[in-house]
Design an enzyme around this catalytic site. Sequence first.
Site: not given
Ligand code: CMP
Length: 140
Positions: A11, A51, A93, A104, A114, A117, A128
């Site tokens: 990311k 997304y 996450t 992470r 984070n 993905h 994806e």
């Molecule tokens: P990812 O695994 O890319 O899938 C969806 C993304 O949404 C996740 O990683 C986070 O970066 C983001 N995400 C998930 N939950 C939250 C949250 N509560 N607040 C902000 N971002 C979030």
Amino acid sequence: MATNRTFTMIKPDAFEAGNSGAILKMIEEAGFKIVAMKATQLTSELAGKFYAVHAERPFYADLCAYMSSGPIIAAILEKDNAVEDFRKLIGATNPADAAEGTIRKIFAKSIEANAVHGSDSDENAAIEGAFYFSEFERVG
Ligand code: CMP
């Protein structure tokens, strides 16, 4: 789609910090083979499509803005049990909840920024991967 493939993005936070190489090294050392890879930058609209499953979530607009804020690396990875093993390698996450030694835990700045993905199922890994790569852009 073979069930031994997953999809990842490095990311904008990790790319900007110059951590892409270190992250790819961890991925390869964990036994994943890179099947396709490219550096690119999403538009907000494309991030929204990627997304779309999160469209009703309160963080969706921020997520789309963030994911289009800078370059990323997209890749398809191959390994036995790829989806599950990759999620173990990247950790939770929210980096605050991620286990020691996970990508992470080491590289992520926040739940949004984070670092990486990872697909959450074989079905989504196929969707994806196809979002970014045609059949001609993959090894094997
Ligand atoms: P990812 O695994 O890319 O899938 C969806 C993304 O949404 C996740 O990683 C986070 O970066 C983001 N995400 C998930 N939950 C939250 C949250 N509560 N607040 C902000 N971002 C979030």
